[in-house]
Design a protein around this motif. Structure first.
Motif, short mmCIF file in Angstrom:
data_model
loop_
_atom_site.label_atom_id
_atom_site.label_comp_id
_atom_site.label_asym_id
_atom_site.label_seq_id
_atom_site.Cartn_x
_atom_site.Cartn_y
_atom_site.Cartn_z
N SER A 91 12.25 -1.19 -2.20
CA SER A 91 11.20 -1.13 -3.22
C SER A 91 9.86 -0.74 -2.62
O SER A 91 9.04 -0.08 -3.26
CB SER A 91 11.08 -2.48 -3.94
N ALA A 92 9.64 -1.15 -1.36
CA ALA A 92 8.41 -0.78 -0.67
C ALA A 92 8.69 -0.72 0.83
O ALA A 92 9.63 -1.35 1.33
CB ALA A 92 7.30 -1.78 -0.97
N LEU A 93 7.85 0.02 1.53
CA LEU A 93 8.05 0.25 2.96
C LEU A 93 6.70 0.23 3.65
O LEU A 93 5.74 0.88 3.18
CB LEU A 93 8.73 1.61 3.17
N LEU A 94 6.59 -0.53 4.73
CA LEU A 94 5.38 -0.55 5.54
C LEU A 94 5.59 0.38 6.73
O LEU A 94 6.45 0.14 7.58
CB LEU A 94 5.08 -1.96 6.02
N SER A 95 4.83 1.46 6.79
CA SER A 95 5.00 2.45 7.85
C SER A 95 3.67 3.08 8.18
O SER A 95 2.91 3.47 7.27
CB SER A 95 6.00 3.53 7.41
N GLY A 96 3.35 3.17 9.46
CA GLY A 96 2.09 3.78 9.87
C GLY A 96 0.87 3.07 9.34
O GLY A 96 -0.17 3.69 9.13
N GLY A 97 1.00 1.76 9.15
CA GLY A 97 -0.12 0.98 8.64
C GLY A 97 -0.35 1.12 7.15
O GLY A 97 -1.34 0.61 6.62
N ARG A 98 0.58 1.78 6.45
CA ARG A 98 0.42 1.96 5.00
C ARG A 98 1.62 1.37 4.27
O ARG A 98 2.75 1.41 4.78
CB ARG A 98 0.31 3.45 4.66
N LEU A 99 1.37 0.83 3.09
CA LEU A 99 2.43 0.32 2.23
C LEU A 99 2.86 1.44 1.29
O LEU A 99 2.05 1.92 0.49
CB LEU A 99 1.95 -0.89 1.45
N LEU A 100 4.11 1.86 1.41
CA LEU A 100 4.61 3.01 0.66
C LEU A 100 5.67 2.57 -0.34
O LEU A 100 6.49 1.69 -0.05
CB LEU A 100 5.23 4.03 1.61
N ASP A 101 5.68 3.19 -1.50
CA ASP A 101 6.83 3.08 -2.40
C ASP A 101 7.37 4.49 -2.62
O ASP A 101 6.72 5.48 -2.31
CB ASP A 101 6.47 2.38 -3.71
N GLY A 102 8.57 4.57 -3.14
CA GLY A 102 9.16 5.88 -3.36
C GLY A 102 9.51 6.59 -2.07
O GLY A 102 9.54 7.83 -2.03
N HIS A 103 9.79 5.85 -1.00
CA HIS A 103 10.16 6.44 0.28
C HIS A 103 11.49 5.87 0.77
O HIS A 103 11.95 4.83 0.30
CB HIS A 103 9.07 6.20 1.34
N GLU A 104 12.06 6.53 1.74
CA GLU A 104 13.32 6.09 2.33
C GLU A 104 13.27 6.27 3.84
O GLU A 104 12.47 7.05 4.37
CB GLU A 104 14.50 6.87 1.76
N VAL A 105 14.13 5.50 4.52
CA VAL A 105 14.27 5.59 5.98
C VAL A 105 15.68 6.09 6.28
O VAL A 105 16.66 5.57 5.74
CB VAL A 105 14.04 4.21 6.64
N VAL A 106 15.77 7.07 7.16
CA VAL A 106 17.06 7.60 7.58
C VAL A 106 17.35 7.09 8.99
O VAL A 106 16.56 7.29 9.91
CB VAL A 106 17.06 9.14 7.58
N VAL A 107 18.47 6.38 9.12
CA VAL A 107 18.88 5.79 10.40
C VAL A 107 20.10 6.53 10.91
O VAL A 107 21.08 6.69 10.19
CB VAL A 107 19.20 4.29 10.24
N GLN A 108 20.04 6.96 12.16
CA GLN A 108 21.17 7.66 12.75
C GLN A 108 21.22 7.36 14.24
O GLN A 108 20.20 7.38 14.92
CB GLN A 108 21.04 9.18 12.54
N GLY A 109 22.40 7.05 14.73
CA GLY A 109 22.55 6.75 16.15
C GLY A 109 21.74 5.56 16.58
O GLY A 109 21.30 5.47 17.73
N GLY A 110 21.50 4.59 15.66
CA GLY A 110 20.73 3.41 16.01
C GLY A 110 19.24 3.61 15.98
O GLY A 110 18.48 2.71 16.33
#
Length: 338
Positions: A91-110
């Motif tokens: 629902s929300a993501l904290l990244s780069g010091g910013r709180l984001l919604d409408g984003h996704e994280v792609v995980v590959q190879g750990g």
């Protein structure tokens, strides 16, 4: 399930983000590690506290099959398989010091390979994805003291607590060191920590003799962290003496090294570990435990350095008696690169 996104600190960890999925309950294998559970009354002063797996059966179980294993680090997870990707849309993501919604994280190879605008619907509703916490200073074996030191027994200060800690340290064999460390690290993972700096100073047998593998206990601690999915910086402690003008303390025999060269040799050996989620640093224990001669020998080391600098009032006074300056000033003069 709570999800923690870990971004480590330092040049090695830039652009490297590791997912850790923290489950609701600890693995059964670790529930058996404290055979007796919390004590009902304070043990008599001087009692040796022992901590080890309750049976070979519990020690042999695989943590990967246990319900509490941090499976984000498991090779069986889609996110750690280099051929497959895991896409997280909270629902929300904290990244780069910013709180984001409408984003996704792609995980590959750990590793997190992308943080980008979402390409689909939220698959982690009601969840906030945040960077994993970093525990920069841990003494994992001291987890075995829980339940043993909360009673006042006459004099009650750091130094009396330290005597109880020595009792625990004396009673741990390599299996016990690994077991109690794994439990401490597992609890860190469940609380959202994904990286630990382990200030490690149990090096030798209880009588001060080296193990056949001089790095046996350090390797056990590293293995414990990796078993539960933590990234670790093993801070290999240098311990020369009990303090300024103090006689050798027999209860510290597991800590002492022969000389500064022996410490540096151990740091070099441990640094050959090829696991990209394991780092090694140098840790002069304190200004009371290392003389000027030892600290000067360490001054040319270019890796990570970690130290107790000003821990106790009496330690500050000892430093002024020996060096005529405060611990912070003395450390700056002796180890200017810290």
């Amino acid at each position: 399930r709570d999800f923690c996104l870990s971004r480590g600190l330092g040049d090695v960890y830039k652009r490297q983000m590791v997912l850790s999925t923290v489950m609701a309950s600890p693995p059964r294998a670790f529930k058996a590690l404290v055979a007796a559970g919390p004590v009902k009354a304070s043990p008599p002063p001087g009692t040796e506290i022992r901590f080890r797996p309750s049976s070979s059966r519990s020690k042999s179980r695989s943590t990967k099959s246990s319900p509490g294993y941090a499976r984000g680090m498991s090779s069986s997870s889609a996110g750690t398989d280099p051929k497959h990707s895991l896409i997280l849309r909270p629902s929300a993501l904290l990244s780069g010091g910013r709180l984001l919604d409408g984003h996704e994280v792609v995980v590959q190879g750990g590793q997190n390979v992308a943080v980008r605008p979402a390409t689909g619907t939220v698959n982690l509703p009601g969840k906030l994805l945040i960077p994993g916490f970093v525990n920069a200073h841990s003494h994992a074996f001291q987890r075995g003291l829980r339940g043993h030191v909360q009673w006042r027994t006459g004099k009650d200060d750091f130094w009396s607590w330290r005597e109880r800690m020595y009792g625990l340290a004396t009673g741990l064999d390599p299996d016990g060191v690994e077991a109690v460390s794994a439990l401490a690290f597992l609890e860190m993972a469940r609380a959202g920590f994904t990286t630990v700096g382990e200030f490690h100073y149990l090096h030798h047998t209880p009588d001060g003799q080296p193990y056949a593998d001089r790095d046996e206990l350090a390797k056990r601690v590293i293995r414990a962290a990796r078993r539960v999915g933590l990234r670790i910086t093993l801070l290999r402690v240098a311990y020369e003496r009990p303090g300024f003008q103090q006689e050798e303390n027999r209860r510290q025999r597991r800590f002492y090294d022969r000389d500064a060269d022996a410490v540096m040799d151990a740091v070099v050996r441990l640094g050959r570990n090829r696991d990209p989620l394991v780092r090694v640093g140098l840790a002069p224990h304190s200004v009371r435990a290392c003389s000027r001669r030892w600290l000067q020998a360490f001054s040319s080391y270019e890796g990570s350095v970690h130290m107790h600098v000003s821990e106790q009032i009496s330690e500050n006074m000892q430093c002024k008696d020996e060096h005529q300056v405060s611990p912070v000033s003395y450390t700056h003069l002796t180890l200017p690169t810290i």
